[in-house]
Design a protein around this motif. Structure first.
Motif, PDB file in Angstrom:
ATOM      1  N   ASN A 127      -2.713   3.453  -9.755  1.00 34.40           N
ATOM      2  CA  ASN A 127      -2.876   5.015 -10.300  1.00 34.40           C
ATOM      3  C   ASN A 127      -2.086   5.899 -11.387  1.00 34.40           C
ATOM      4  O   ASN A 127      -2.890   6.816 -11.415  1.00 34.40           O
ATOM      5  CB  ASN A 127      -2.281   5.855  -8.914  1.00 34.40           C
ATOM      6  N   GLU A 132       0.748  -1.521  -0.307  1.00 36.25           N
ATOM      7  CA  GLU A 132       0.235  -0.007  -0.308  1.00 36.25           C
ATOM      8  C   GLU A 132       0.618   1.048  -0.167  1.00 36.25           C
ATOM      9  O   GLU A 132       0.646   2.532   0.124  1.00 36.25           O
ATOM     10  CB  GLU A 132      -0.887   0.200   1.135  1.00 36.25           C
ATOM     11  N   THR A 133       2.502   0.693   0.375  1.00 40.22           N
ATOM     12  CA  THR A 133       3.062   2.254   0.803  1.00 40.22           C
ATOM     13  C   THR A 133       3.369   2.925  -0.894  1.00 40.22           C
ATOM     14  O   THR A 133       3.963   3.756  -1.653  1.00 40.22           O
ATOM     15  CB  THR A 133       4.838   2.082   0.891  1.00 40.22           C
ATOM     16  N   LYS A 177      -2.741   1.150  -7.289  1.00 42.40           N
ATOM     17  CA  LYS A 177      -4.443   1.558  -6.598  1.00 42.40           C
ATOM     18  C   LYS A 177      -4.566   1.010  -5.090  1.00 42.40           C
ATOM     19  O   LYS A 177      -3.771   0.058  -5.077  1.00 42.40           O
ATOM     20  CB  LYS A 177      -5.155   1.399  -7.714  1.00 42.40           C
ATOM     21  N   LYS A 178      -4.704   1.749  -4.210  1.00 37.14           N
ATOM     22  CA  LYS A 178      -4.831   1.794  -2.987  1.00 37.14           C
ATOM     23  C   LYS A 178      -6.360   0.344  -2.517  1.00 37.14           C
ATOM     24  O   LYS A 178      -7.506   0.132  -3.308  1.00 37.14           O
ATOM     25  CB  LYS A 178      -5.510   2.826  -2.099  1.00 37.14           C
TER      26      LYS A 178
END
Length: 306
Positions: A301, A29-30, A35-36
């Motif tokens: 993203n 997630e970092t 995309k989260k």
């Protein structure tokens, strides 16, 4: 003696602090690229060896299964895979041209194909100076419609020949009118992956035989100049996102570098070899990865470029 040792230690620490620090982000997630909450998704692992992914204007991804001699299509809406063409000239790298035709590195007979929307095939090129090509592997198309392609030599089990007619392994450019093929990069051991930047000024070429990635300046006459080492890494296929990050593929998965040649992300793939990568999906934000017997997707993203 103790004071001198302390001085040396302090000096070393100062020198280390002055070095440019490389950032490296793993697949969690970092990473701002992913995309989260999204994770790598296996779409299918029913193939012999996947390669050459490229997306059409709707975001559907076409890719090859070379040992099975077919081109397949991943539907961006349904996430389903169907056979698009079989047989397919033992195609490897694929790319859509500026008018919607699918171009294929069909190395069964050392050819470069154009496949129109009705699946009619036109052989664009099969030789250089009356010598058979080694076996076109990967390609990229510029804004004018000219085709840059790599021509390494990989001895195929379906060939009768055992030695190349062209002794060197080069990069060529087929002009937009298709009447001339130009040698644009040589002095490479085994050129493989190739991709150009969105502004059409720079092209990346992977020399898989020397485990190096180079950049070249694209000149006004389509020649390549100013060969510069980008990074020392083995890579098969490659792609670029809309931030200018380049995605490389090898036995460790997908490695992502920014424009300054700093590795910023690694996407490990549970396969022996990751062959290629592109962006697909309706919004061009799905990273589509071909790796040995399988294909994977990852929601990003960032987006791919044409």
């Amino acid at each position: 003696m103790i004071i001198n040792n302390l001085k040396i230690i302090v000096l070393i620490l100062i020198l280390q602090a002055c070095k440019p620090q490389k950032t490296f982000v793993t697949t969690n997630e970092t990473s701002p690229l992913i995309k989260k909450g999204e994770h790598l998704q296996l779409v299918s692992d029913e193939f012999k060896f996947t390669e050459g992914p490229t997306a059409d204007e709707k975001g559907n991804v076409f890719f090859t299964d070379q040992p099975n001699n077919r081109i397949l299509k991943w539907d961006a809406i349904t996430n389903k895979i169907t056979v698009y063409m079989e047989p397919a000239g033992r195609s490897n790298g694929l790319y859509f041209d500026n008018t919607g035709n699918l171009l294929a590195c069909a190395d069964e007979k050392f050819e470069l194909w154009k496949i129109d929307v009705n699946k009619n095939i036109e052989v664009l090129i099969d030789n250089y100076k009356d010598q058979k090509l080694n076996g076109p592997n990967d390609l990229w198309i510029d804004e004018k419609g000219g085709i840059y392609f790599t021509d390494p030599y990989y001895q195929r089990p379906y060939w009768n020949r055992t030695v190349p007619e062209i002794t060197k392994q080069n990069v060529y450019y087929l002009t937009p009118d298709r009447d001339k093929i130009k040698l644009v990069a040589e002095n490479l051991i085994k050129p493989n992956g190739i991709i150009g930047t969105a502004d059409g000024k720079t092209i990346y070429v992977g020399d898989i035989g020397d485990e190096k990635i180079y950049t070249y300046r694209i000149d006004s006459d389509a020649s390549l100049s100013n060969q510069t080492l980008f990074t020392k890494m083995k890579s098969d296929g490659m792609t670029i996102d809309n931030q200018g990050n380049i995605y490389l593929t090898n036995n460790k998965g997908v490695a992502v570098f920014n424009k300054n040649a700093v590795q910023i992300l690694n996407i490990p793939i549970d396969q022996n070899w990751t062959s290629n990568v592109t962006f697909g999906g309706v919004n061009r934000d799905v990273l589509f990865i071909t790796a040995s017997t399988a294909v994977y997707t990852l929601k990003m993203n960032v987006k791919g470029i044409r």
